[in-house]
Design a protein around this motif. Structure first.
Motif, mmCIF file in Angstrom:
data_model
loop_
_atom_site.group_PDB
_atom_site.id
_atom_site.type_symbol
_atom_site.label_atom_id
_atom_site.label_comp_id
_atom_site.label_asym_id
_atom_site.label_seq_id
_atom_site.Cartn_x
_atom_site.Cartn_y
_atom_site.Cartn_z
ATOM 1 N N LEU A 86 -4.249 1.588 3.699
ATOM 2 C CA LEU A 86 -5.168 0.618 4.306
ATOM 3 C C LEU A 86 -3.971 -0.437 4.910
ATOM 4 O O LEU A 86 -2.877 -0.594 4.449
ATOM 5 N N PRO A 87 -4.254 -0.852 6.149
ATOM 6 C CA PRO A 87 -3.440 -1.679 6.848
ATOM 7 C C PRO A 87 -2.983 -2.891 6.139
ATOM 8 O O PRO A 87 -1.685 -3.261 6.265
ATOM 9 N N ALA A 88 -3.942 -3.465 5.361
ATOM 10 C CA ALA A 88 -3.534 -4.718 4.555
ATOM 11 C C ALA A 88 -2.729 -4.605 3.315
ATOM 12 O O ALA A 88 -2.123 -5.502 2.488
ATOM 13 N N ALA A 89 -2.483 -3.275 2.858
ATOM 14 C CA ALA A 89 -2.034 -3.032 1.500
ATOM 15 C C ALA A 89 -0.533 -3.202 1.852
ATOM 16 O O ALA A 89 0.082 -2.934 3.058
ATOM 17 N N PRO A 90 0.583 -3.361 0.830
ATOM 18 C CA PRO A 90 1.882 -3.614 0.968
ATOM 19 C C PRO A 90 2.465 -2.345 1.551
ATOM 20 O O PRO A 90 3.418 -2.230 2.137
ATOM 21 N N ALA A 131 0.841 0.463 3.604
ATOM 22 C CA ALA A 131 0.392 0.468 4.916
ATOM 23 C C ALA A 131 1.000 1.825 5.557
ATOM 24 O O ALA A 131 1.625 1.714 6.544
#
Length: 75
Positions: A19-23, A25
Motif C-alpha cells: 500500500l502506498p500509504a503504509a510505512p 510502501a
C-alpha cells in the motif's frame, strides 16, 4: 488450522506492505520485480505446458496400443 492463520497473516502483510500509504510502501519494488520475472515465468510455464503436451501424446499412443492389443487377445 495453523496454516490457515499463517496464510491469512502473510496475505495481510503483503497487502499492507504494498500500500502506498503504509510505512513500507513496497508497491513500486513489487511492480519492478514482476516486470523482471514475467518473461522468465512465462518461459517456464510454456516449457511445462510443452512437457505436459508431450506426455499426453505419449499416454494417448500407449492407450491406443493397449486397446489394439486387448482387441487382438479377445478374438
Amino acid at each position: 488450522m495453523a496454516s490457515l492463520i499463517l496464510g491469512i497473516i502473510f496475505i495481510a502483510f503483503t497487502v499492507f506492505s504494498v500500500l502506498p500509504a503504509a510505512p513500507l510502501a513496497w508497491g513500486d519494488n513489487v511492480i519492478e520485480f514482476l516486470k523482471g520475472c514475467l518473461p522468465v515465468l512465462s518461459a517456464f510455464v510454456g516449457l511445462v505446458a510443452i512437457l505436459i503436451g508431450i506426455a499426453d501424446i505419449k499416454d494417448k499412443k500407449e492407450s491406443k496400443r493397449e486397446e489394439i492389443e486387448a482387441a487382438k487377445t479377445s478374438k
